[in-house]
Scaffold this active site. Structure first.
Site, PDB file in Angstrom:
ATOM      1  N   CYS A  86      10.955 -46.645   0.828  1.00 45.33           N
ATOM      2  CA  CYS A  86      10.701 -45.465  -0.023  1.00 45.33           C
ATOM      3  C   CYS A  86      11.971 -44.619  -0.123  1.00 45.33           C
ATOM      4  O   CYS A  86      12.557 -44.252   0.913  1.00 45.33           O
ATOM      5  CB  CYS A  86       9.562 -44.665   0.597  1.00 45.33           C
ATOM      6  SG  CYS A  86       9.390 -43.013  -0.059  1.00 45.33           S
ATOM      7  N   CYS A 120       2.448 -42.050  -3.031  1.00 44.07           N
ATOM      8  CA  CYS A 120       3.654 -41.325  -2.639  1.00 44.07           C
ATOM      9  C   CYS A 120       4.405 -40.850  -3.883  1.00 44.07           C
ATOM     10  O   CYS A 120       4.656 -41.647  -4.789  1.00 44.07           O
ATOM     11  CB  CYS A 120       4.531 -42.262  -1.803  1.00 44.07           C
ATOM     12  SG  CYS A 120       6.166 -41.587  -1.502  1.00 44.07           S
ATOM     13  N   LYS A 138       9.487   3.551   9.817  1.00 42.55           N
ATOM     14  CA  LYS A 138       8.865   2.244   9.574  1.00 42.55           C
ATOM     15  C   LYS A 138       9.911   1.141   9.477  1.00 42.55           C
ATOM     16  O   LYS A 138      10.908   1.279   8.765  1.00 42.55           O
ATOM     17  CB  LYS A 138       8.065   2.282   8.255  1.00 42.55           C
ATOM     18  CG  LYS A 138       6.873   3.214   8.277  1.00 42.55           C
ATOM     19  CD  LYS A 138       5.738   2.706   9.136  1.00 42.55           C
ATOM     20  CE  LYS A 138       4.873   1.716   8.425  1.00 42.55           C
ATOM     21  NZ  LYS A 138       3.789   2.221   7.648  1.00 42.55           N
ATOM     22  N   GLU A 185      -4.259   3.107  20.939  1.00 43.04           N
ATOM     23  CA  GLU A 185      -4.222   2.009  19.988  1.00 43.04           C
ATOM     24  C   GLU A 185      -4.804   0.767  20.646  1.00 43.04           C
ATOM     25  O   GLU A 185      -4.363   0.373  21.732  1.00 43.04           O
ATOM     26  CB  GLU A 185      -2.740   1.767  19.638  1.00 43.04           C
ATOM     27  CG  GLU A 185      -2.493   1.332  18.258  1.00 43.04           C
ATOM     28  CD  GLU A 185      -2.742   2.420  17.216  1.00 43.04           C
ATOM     29  OE1 GLU A 185      -2.863   3.620  17.569  1.00 43.04           O
ATOM     30  OE2 GLU A 185      -2.859   2.037  16.045  1.00 43.04           O
ATOM     31  N   TYR A 224       0.841  -1.191   0.000  1.00 43.59           N
ATOM     32  CA  TYR A 224       0.000   0.000   0.000  1.00 43.59           C
ATOM     33  C   TYR A 224       0.882   1.250   0.000  1.00 43.59           C
ATOM     34  O   TYR A 224       0.693   2.170  -0.811  1.00 43.59           O
ATOM     35  CB  TYR A 224      -0.925  -0.037   1.223  1.00 43.59           C
ATOM     36  CG  TYR A 224      -1.786   1.194   1.354  1.00 43.59           C
ATOM     37  CD1 TYR A 224      -1.366   2.267   2.120  1.00 43.59           C
ATOM     38  CD2 TYR A 224      -3.005   1.286   0.698  1.00 43.59           C
ATOM     39  CE1 TYR A 224      -2.140   3.408   2.240  1.00 43.59           C
ATOM     40  CE2 TYR A 224      -3.795   2.419   0.801  1.00 43.59           C
ATOM     41  CZ  TYR A 224      -3.357   3.476   1.574  1.00 43.59           C
ATOM     42  OH  TYR A 224      -4.127   4.594   1.675  1.00 43.59           O
ATOM     43  N   CYS A 264       7.765 -43.064  -4.187  1.00 43.20           N
ATOM     44  CA  CYS A 264       7.831 -44.517  -4.435  1.00 43.20           C
ATOM     45  C   CYS A 264       6.553 -45.082  -5.033  1.00 43.20           C
ATOM     46  O   CYS A 264       6.469 -46.276  -5.308  1.00 43.20           O
ATOM     47  CB  CYS A 264       8.179 -45.255  -3.142  1.00 43.20           C
ATOM     48  SG  CYS A 264       6.829 -45.222  -1.940  1.00 43.20           S
ATOM     49  N   GLU A 301       8.691   6.001  20.760  1.00 46.45           N
ATOM     50  CA  GLU A 301       7.781   4.953  21.244  1.00 46.45           C
ATOM     51  C   GLU A 301       7.593   3.906  20.168  1.00 46.45           C
ATOM     52  O   GLU A 301       7.730   4.216  18.987  1.00 46.45           O
ATOM     53  CB  GLU A 301       6.384   5.546  21.509  1.00 46.45           C
ATOM     54  CG  GLU A 301       6.337   6.538  22.610  1.00 46.45           C
ATOM     55  CD  GLU A 301       5.044   7.348  22.594  1.00 46.45           C
ATOM     56  OE1 GLU A 301       4.159   7.071  21.750  1.00 46.45           O
ATOM     57  OE2 GLU A 301       4.936   8.256  23.426  1.00 46.45           O
ATOM     58  N   LYS A 359       5.662   1.963  17.468  1.00 42.33           N
ATOM     59  CA  LYS A 359       4.465   2.257  16.682  1.00 42.33           C
ATOM     60  C   LYS A 359       3.632   0.987  16.692  1.00 42.33           C
ATOM     61  O   LYS A 359       3.956   0.001  16.015  1.00 42.33           O
ATOM     62  CB  LYS A 359       4.828   2.653  15.252  1.00 42.33           C
ATOM     63  CG  LYS A 359       3.626   3.063  14.450  1.00 42.33           C
ATOM     64  CD  LYS A 359       4.047   3.686  13.135  1.00 42.33           C
ATOM     65  CE  LYS A 359       2.867   4.227  12.358  1.00 42.33           C
ATOM     66  NZ  LYS A 359       1.800   3.283  12.148  1.00 42.33           N
TER      67      LYS A 359
HETATM   68  S1  IVH Z   1       1.254   9.435  17.715  1.00 45.24           S
HETATM   69  C1  IVH Z   1      -1.222  12.683  14.883  1.00 45.24           C
HETATM   70  N1  IVH Z   1       2.209   7.250  18.739  1.00 45.24           N
HETATM   71  O1  IVH Z   1      -0.106   5.156  13.990  1.00 45.24           O
HETATM   72  C2  IVH Z   1      -0.849  11.286  15.032  1.00 45.24           C
HETATM   73  N2  IVH Z   1       0.689   7.065  16.936  1.00 45.24           N
HETATM   74  O2  IVH Z   1       0.223   5.728  11.094  1.00 45.24           O
HETATM   75  C3  IVH Z   1      -0.144  11.080  16.328  1.00 45.24           C
HETATM   76  N3  IVH Z   1       0.180   4.763  16.297  1.00 45.24           N
HETATM   77  O3  IVH Z   1      -3.157   6.595  13.484  1.00 45.24           O
HETATM   78  C4  IVH Z   1       0.004   9.688  16.561  1.00 45.24           C
HETATM   79  N4  IVH Z   1       1.451   3.779  17.800  1.00 45.24           N
HETATM   80  O4  IVH Z   1      -2.939   5.519  15.755  1.00 45.24           O
HETATM   81  C5  IVH Z   1       1.412   7.774  17.793  1.00 45.24           C
HETATM   82  N5  IVH Z   1       3.121   5.390  19.770  1.00 45.24           N
HETATM   83  C6  IVH Z   1       2.319   5.920  18.855  1.00 45.24           C
HETATM   84  C7  IVH Z   1       1.583   5.114  17.964  1.00 45.24           C
HETATM   85  C8  IVH Z   1       0.774   5.734  17.004  1.00 45.24           C
HETATM   86  C9  IVH Z   1       0.603   3.592  16.800  1.00 45.24           C
HETATM   87  C10 IVH Z   1      -0.767   4.888  15.179  1.00 45.24           C
HETATM   88  C11 IVH Z   1      -1.734   6.023  15.345  1.00 45.24           C
HETATM   89  C12 IVH Z   1      -1.857   6.622  13.960  1.00 45.24           C
HETATM   90  C13 IVH Z   1      -1.032   5.740  13.115  1.00 45.24           C
HETATM   91  C14 IVH Z   1      -0.354   6.534  12.038  1.00 45.24           C
END
Ligand code: IVH
Length: 682
Positions: A446, A423, A329, A189, A52, A426, A130, A132
């Site tokens: 076999c 198989c 990412k 989340e 995507y 064999c 943090e 993600k």
């Molecule tokens: S901060 C304005 N912190 O990632 C957006 N987002 O791809 C501020 N997400 O929709 C988001 N872990 O829901 C933030 N530690 C984290 C996150 C996080 C997952 C998600 C979030 C957002 C998406 C964006």
């Protein structure tokens, strides 16, 4: 004039390019819109995030080159897709924006440079890093400490009111602890822990229902259930990573917000860290990627955000994403590809295992073209059909797995798999006994089984015959030189020279390696024989008790069963094995071939003597039992939990609380690669 001709031909060139770009832009938009709909509205995406992202990036690239092609409704100009009509609409008080991505260290540094420039600071302002979390984005409102609303993101402006379902999430307090502010709106989340996702898919498959492709889809599907009781039955979790607005408290930094969340009884992202230099952020990113599987949730990257709200306000946001945050990412661990065929392989015990032949696809830096499908029932459970588009995952070093099909793109030409009747090696019948999951080729002669038995016999955990890999074993069998493992011990250099790939040197090496194996300990010979249920551990118990192969072969079943916890299943299997006439012949032949196992037992003065190990998580190349055996064979001790007396914690995939305990106690940890290194050097 040449210049005029030049520039008009240039213009013509650009026009042609523009026409091509327009067509491609249209195509990309249609595809992205389709995928947005699948993802946001149906919560059933057909492609991986990476695919995507590639579409969006290509579109954004074209629009940057040809700004005249940008339209207001281009997916690059919008936050998301329309919400579905299943739930009441919930208008967000502030648009829930998305995040811009950085895919490598250069893009991350470029973001820092932009931030520094826009803020006019010299050097990096403090940031929070943090995980993600790969889950479902929610916005939650508390009024006077009481939960009043939970909504999904929807199109960023209007989401879905999922309060009733969210109330079933046990980590979402309905009443806040401590002294809550008058009004609070926060972002978080919702996720399904990986272990729960696996359990849920197993249950769904067993009930003949479609599987979820990944934990995120499972979380989205579970949160968006019509019936909150179904949501309640799925152990969803939630953590909060952002403040939308607050009344009745003054917060100046993200760090303070996370502290407040914690004090109110709300979960926050595990492993969040404040950093004050780009270098620190890069270290954090590397560290987190290395242990991304030790978390209970999946993560697809690291979010880096400015700590100070004043600085955030100064930078502001584009229509799509804030300028004060960026998502770094990680490489995707999941791709879609096509299931070209299902074939079967025959193992040393005759088990016939189906495997997937895939259109080769790169996942996490490795090309995957084959994946085991375990057994017939597993294929039916997942409803995989030949010709399907399938989701393939390869998490860390874990063996690739076909998770689920994408039924929505079926054409009708897909075929169900049926176990072949005969198989492939064999041509004898394949059978499946009542109550068994596995199918078998029961022909002991076999060729596929003969080969697999020989390879197993020579393998590292068994007789460890160097230079005897699968290819050499196959050649020896093809040339009629070897029918069973005992034949190895009658080979001479002359038999080998002249075989493909065998010069005089290679021949001499193999003969020397076979000779060395004659004196391997009894337990290794017992492993090498491939007796059902007899792995390294049972083999060691048998070897320590009986001391010779003849004594094991003679032992009555009831005596075997009572030896050091072996139990009736192993005892039965051992007896059955030694009662076969071909086993008796094999044992005689091994003896005639000069195999004289030496006495063995744990090496009490071994190189790991006095060291205590704990193993946690899943290792890619060894089972827990094998790891334990290897450590003990070198004189080390293996304990089941981490304490002050633990010297080393060996950390596999999806390590959990033991890793946390080791961190607390300052125990030395080693990953699998380092562990194998230690074993091979010891
Ligand atoms: S901060 C304005 N912190 O990632 C957006 N987002 O791809 C501020 N997400 O929709 C988001 N872990 O829901 C933030 N530690 C984290 C996150 C996080 C997952 C998600 C979030 C957002 C998406 C964006």
């Amino acid at each position: 004039m040449p210049t005029t001709t030049g520039s008009s031909s240039l213009r013509r060139g650009r026009d042609a390019e523009l026409t091509r770009a327009r067509k491609r832009v249209e195509e990309l938009r249609a595809r992205i819109e389709h995928h947005d709909y699948r993802y946001y509205v149906l919560a059933a995406p057909e492609v991986s995030d990476a695919e995507y992202d590639a579409l969006v990036r290509e579109l954004a690239g074209l629009e940057q080159r040809f700004p005249e092609l940008i339209t207001k409704d281009s997916p690059t100009q919008r936050v998301g897709e329309r919400p579905s009509t299943l739930f009441a609409p919930a208008r967000h008080s502030e648009p829930l924006l998305s995040l811009d991505n950085a895919f490598d260290a250069d893009e991350l540094r470029a973001w820092f440079a932009r931030v520094e420039k826009n803020l006019g600071t010299r050097g990096c302002p403090p940031v929070f890093c943090e995980p993600k979390i790969d889950g479902v984005s929610v916005a939650v409102v508390y009024e006077r400490g009481r939960l009043v609303r939970a909504a999904t993101r929807g199109d960023g402006f209007v989401g879905e009111d999922v309060t009733a379902n969210a109330r079933t999430i046990r980590s979402l307090p309905t009443r806040l602890r401590g002294s809550p502010p008058e009004s609070l709106e926060i972002r978080g989340e919702v996720f399904l822990p990986v272990a729960e996702f696996e359990r849920l898919n197993f249950e769904l498959g067993s009930a003949g229902r479609p599987l979820f492709a990944n934990p995120r889809n499972a979380a989205a599907g579970s949160l968006r259930q019509k019936d909150p009781k179904v949501t309640a039955s799925r152990p969803l979790r939630v953590v909060f990573h952002g403040l939308v607005r607050v009344r009745g408290a003054v917060l100046e930094t993200h760090g303070e917000a996370l502290e407040l969340f914690r004090a109110l009884g709300l979960g926050v992202p595990a492993g969040a860290r404040r950093c004050t230099s780009v270098g620190e952020v890069e270290t954090y990113v590397r560290e987190l990627e290395g242990r991304r599987h030790s978390f209970e949730h999946e993560m697809d990257g690291v979010v880096v955000k400015l700590d100070e709200y004043d600085a955030c306000a100064e930078l502001g946001a584009t229509s799509k994403a804030p300028r004060w945050a960026i998502a770094f990412k990680f490489a995707s661990e999941e791709q879609t590809t096509s299931l070209k065929d299902v074939r079967v392989s025959v193992g040393r015990t005759g088990v016939v295992t189906p495997f997937a032949v895939l259109e080769p696809v790169r996942i996490g830096g490795v090309t995957v073209s084959l994946a085991t499908l375990h057994n017939e029932d597993e294929i039916a459970r997942k409803d995989l059909r030949i010709g399907d588009t399938v989701v393939v995952r390869r998490a860390g070093d874990v063996i690739p797995e076909v998770v689920a099909p994408v039924p929505s793109v079926r054409t009708g030409a897909e075929r169900r798999f049926t176990m072949p009747r005969r198989c492939p090696a064999c041509d004898e019948p394949i059978s499946r006994d009542a109550g068994e999951i596995a199918s078998y080729c029961k022909n002991l002669g076999c060729p596929a089984q003969v080969l697999a038995r020989l390879v197993h016999f020579a393998s590292r955990s068994a007789m460890d015959v160097q230079h005897l890999g699968e290819r050499t074993a196959a050649t020896l069998i093809e040339r009629g030189l070897v029918d069973d493992p005992a034949d190895l011990f009658f080979l001479e250099v002359e038999d080998l020279s002249g075989l493909p790939g065998f010069g005089p040197r290679a021949a001499a090496n193999l003969i020397a390696a076979i000779d060395e194996a004659r004196a391997r300990p009894l337990e290794r010979l017992l492993v090498g024989l491939g007796i059902r249920h007899v792995g390294p551990r049972a083999a060691r118990v048998l070897a320590e008790q009986f001391r010779s192969i003849e004594a094991v072969a003679r032992a009555p079943e009831d005596e075997l069963a009572t030896v050091n916890g072996l139990g009736p299943v192993v005892a039965r299997a051992v007896r059955e094995f030694f009662e076969r006439p071909e086993t008796r012949r094999l044992i005689d032949d091994l003896r005639r071939g000069g195999v004289r196992p030496r006495e063995s037992g744990p090496d009490r003065a071994g190189p790991l003597a006095g060291k205590t190990f704990v193993v946690t998580g899943t290792l890619a190349t060894l089972s827990r039992e094998e790891a334990k055996d290897r450590i003990e064979a070198l004189g080390g001790r293996v304990a089941s939990s981490v304490s002050r007396s633990t010297d080393y914690l060996v950390v596999g995939e999806r390590a959990g609380s033991k890793l946390a305990a080791a961190r607390r106690l300052g125990t030395t940890t080693m990953d699998e690669e380092r562990f194998l290194d230690v074993l091979s050097r010891s």
